[in-house]
Motif scaffolding. Structure first.
Motif, short mmCIF file in Angstrom:
data_model
loop_
_atom_site.label_atom_id
_atom_site.label_comp_id
_atom_site.label_asym_id
_atom_site.label_seq_id
_atom_site.Cartn_x
_atom_site.Cartn_y
_atom_site.Cartn_z
N GLY A 1 15.30 -2.30 -10.44
CA GLY A 1 16.25 -3.01 -11.26
C GLY A 1 17.66 -2.64 -10.86
N ALA A 2 18.43 -2.07 -11.80
CA ALA A 2 19.81 -1.67 -11.51
C ALA A 2 19.89 -0.27 -10.93
N GLN A 3 18.77 0.42 -10.80
CA GLN A 3 18.77 1.79 -10.31
C GLN A 3 18.33 1.87 -8.86
N SER A 4 18.76 2.94 -8.20
CA SER A 4 18.33 3.26 -6.85
C SER A 4 17.71 4.64 -6.86
N ILE A 5 16.50 4.76 -6.31
CA ILE A 5 15.77 6.02 -6.33
C ILE A 5 15.40 6.41 -4.91
N SER A 6 15.70 7.62 -4.53
CA SER A 6 15.31 8.10 -3.21
C SER A 6 13.83 8.45 -3.20
N PRO A 7 13.08 8.10 -2.16
CA PRO A 7 11.68 8.51 -2.06
C PRO A 7 11.51 10.00 -1.78
N ALA A 8 12.60 10.71 -1.47
CA ALA A 8 12.54 12.12 -1.13
C ALA A 8 11.94 12.95 -2.28
N PRO A 9 11.36 14.10 -1.99
CA PRO A 9 11.34 14.74 -0.68
C PRO A 9 10.22 14.25 0.25
N PHE A 10 9.15 13.67 -0.33
CA PHE A 10 8.02 13.24 0.49
C PHE A 10 7.52 11.88 0.01
N TYR A 11 7.07 11.07 0.96
CA TYR A 11 6.55 9.75 0.67
C TYR A 11 5.28 9.57 1.51
N LEU A 12 4.14 9.35 0.85
CA LEU A 12 2.89 9.13 1.57
C LEU A 12 2.84 7.69 2.04
N VAL A 13 2.85 7.50 3.37
CA VAL A 13 2.81 6.16 3.96
C VAL A 13 1.58 6.05 4.85
N TRP A 14 1.24 4.81 5.21
CA TRP A 14 0.05 4.56 6.02
C TRP A 14 0.46 3.76 7.25
N GLY A 15 0.46 4.45 8.40
CA GLY A 15 0.89 3.84 9.64
C GLY A 15 -0.28 3.31 10.45
N GLN A 16 0.00 2.34 11.28
CA GLN A 16 -1.01 1.73 12.12
C GLN A 16 -1.29 2.61 13.33
N THR A 17 -2.56 2.69 13.74
CA THR A 17 -2.92 3.58 14.84
C THR A 17 -3.29 2.85 16.12
N GLY A 18 -3.25 1.53 16.14
CA GLY A 18 -3.58 0.85 17.39
C GLY A 18 -4.18 -0.53 17.22
N ALA A 19 -4.59 -0.90 16.00
CA ALA A 19 -5.13 -2.24 15.80
C ALA A 19 -4.02 -3.27 15.98
N ALA A 20 -4.40 -4.51 16.20
CA ALA A 20 -3.40 -5.56 16.39
C ALA A 20 -2.55 -5.72 15.15
N PRO A 21 -1.27 -6.10 15.30
CA PRO A 21 -0.39 -6.27 14.13
C PRO A 21 -1.01 -7.19 13.10
N GLY A 22 -0.94 -6.78 11.85
CA GLY A 22 -1.47 -7.58 10.76
C GLY A 22 -2.89 -7.24 10.38
N ASP A 23 -3.64 -6.59 11.28
CA ASP A 23 -5.04 -6.29 11.01
C ASP A 23 -5.23 -5.26 9.91
N THR A 24 -4.22 -4.42 9.70
CA THR A 24 -4.39 -3.29 8.79
C THR A 24 -3.64 -3.44 7.48
N ALA A 25 -2.99 -4.56 7.24
CA ALA A 25 -2.16 -4.69 6.04
C ALA A 25 -2.99 -4.51 4.78
N ASP A 26 -4.14 -5.19 4.69
CA ASP A 26 -4.95 -5.10 3.48
C ASP A 26 -5.52 -3.70 3.31
N ALA A 27 -5.99 -3.09 4.41
CA ALA A 27 -6.54 -1.74 4.33
C ALA A 27 -5.48 -0.75 3.87
N ALA A 28 -4.26 -0.89 4.37
CA ALA A 28 -3.19 0.03 3.99
C ALA A 28 -2.82 -0.13 2.53
N LEU A 29 -2.79 -1.35 2.03
CA LEU A 29 -2.42 -1.58 0.64
C LEU A 29 -3.49 -1.13 -0.34
N ARG A 30 -4.68 -0.80 0.17
CA ARG A 30 -5.72 -0.25 -0.69
C ARG A 30 -5.67 1.28 -0.71
#
Length: 326
Positions: free
Chosen positions: A163-192
């Motif tokens: 909304g009107a606020q800004s929040i830093s993700p710091a100090p840590f943010y768990l993200v899910w990066g792609q390891t080699g599959a074609a672009p777009g192949d992992t979007a659904d898996a990552a969002l789960r």
């Protein structure tokens, strides 16, 4: 708040839709994470990006607790670059992060897990999310990010807007990066997977003990009831679990209403209506802020959740005069 940002971080999962259908009210998507928190992080002015003061991460197992500072993690573990093709905290944009591998961190902390245990992620403001071992996918890799490589010059992180606020993700943010599959192949898996930012604590827990009033004791793992329990308590739908915001038997979140006592939601809403509402709430209510789940949840997942709710109808806990579980 725009819908993509709502889906990204504060999606209450499918049971919020059920509750909204039952109560005839809309949950405020802009408040879902903040309301779900047991303690609210202190926020500065509307244009400032606030963050927790401690740059440390706690890992809790049955054998003990270990606390790692950011400096210790960087010395002990390799730094990876994570390419995230659809970051839910930033409206689905592609992002790059520097961080340490989640699996290497767990090994460093001496984490071992039984088949029944799950990882329990706790953010600085009390927000919680879980992940089972069965969620492992070789196409994506969990990274505990400590730096945003796409942040503006002079900043370690690009703020997340609320909304009107800004929040830093710091100090840590768990993200899910792609390891080699074609672009777009992992979007659904990552969002789960869970995407907790301002991550402060990782615990190894047994959901049979943590959620003893919700656990379907005596039900086989291939039963729709057990799969529905998994969907309600363990699995992520756009980054969150239903239990983060909803309670059954007075156990779980408090953003949305209690769904089992004194009356179970399936006792006053029929299955066809609930399933249709889950798929497309906008077909029921003009101007609703609820996302469309058509294509996001399969028919079987919806049926499993309803099967679990029907099972819970026969496993209610007694309440005292204040409405608390006895």
């Amino acid at each position: 708040m725009p819908i993509p940002r709502t889906v990204s971080r504060h999606l209450t999962a499918v049971l919020l839709l059920l509750a909204a259908a039952a109560c005839g009210v809309e949950a405020d998507p802009a408040r879902r994470r903040d309301d779900a928190a047991e303690t609210s992080a202190t926020r500065a002015g509307s244009d400032s990006a606030t963050k927790p003061s401690s740059e440390s991460l706690v890992v809790v197992t049955a054998s003990g607790t270990r606390t790692f500072t950011l400096a210790e993690l960087r010395r002990a573990l390799p730094t990876d670059t994570a390419l995230v093709r659809h970051d839910p905290a930033y409206e689905g944009r592609a992002k790059r992060y520097a961080g340490v591998p989640l699996d290497r961190l767990l090994a460093l902390a001496g984490v071992t897990m039984s088949a029944d245990e799950v990882l329990y992620f706790v953010a600085a403001d009390g927000y919680r999310a879980t992940m089972a071992q069965s969620a492992a996918d070789p196409r994506i890799k969990g990274i505990i990010a400590f730096a945003d490589l796409d942040a503006p010059a002079g900043s370690a992180w690009q703020p997340v807007r609320h909304g009107a606020q800004s929040i830093s993700p710091a100090p840590f943010y768990l993200v899910w990066g792609q390891t080699g599959a074609a672009p777009g192949d992992t979007a659904d898996a990552a969002l789960r997977r869970p995407w907790p930012y301002q991550l402060a604590r990782i615990e190894v827990v047994d959901p049979r003990k943590r959620y003893d009033r919700l656990y379907p004791t005596g039900v086989s793992r291939d039963d729709p009831v057990y799969r529905g329990f998994q969907a309600f308590v363990i699995e992520s739908h756009g980054g969150d679990q239903c239990v983060a915001c909803h309670a059954l038997n007075r156990q779980g979140g408090s953003v949305g209403p209690e769904l089992n006592v004194p009356r179970n939601i399936t006792e006053y809403r029929d299955a066809a209506t609930l399933a249709a509402f889950i798929r497309n709430a906008r077909a029921f209510r003009a101007g609703t802020a609820m996302p469309v789940f058509e294509g996001r949840l399969s028919d079987r997942e919806i049926e499993d959740i309803l099967a679990y709710l029907r099972w819970m109808r026969g496993h209610k806990v007694p309440l005292d005069s204040t409405g608390a579980a006895r």
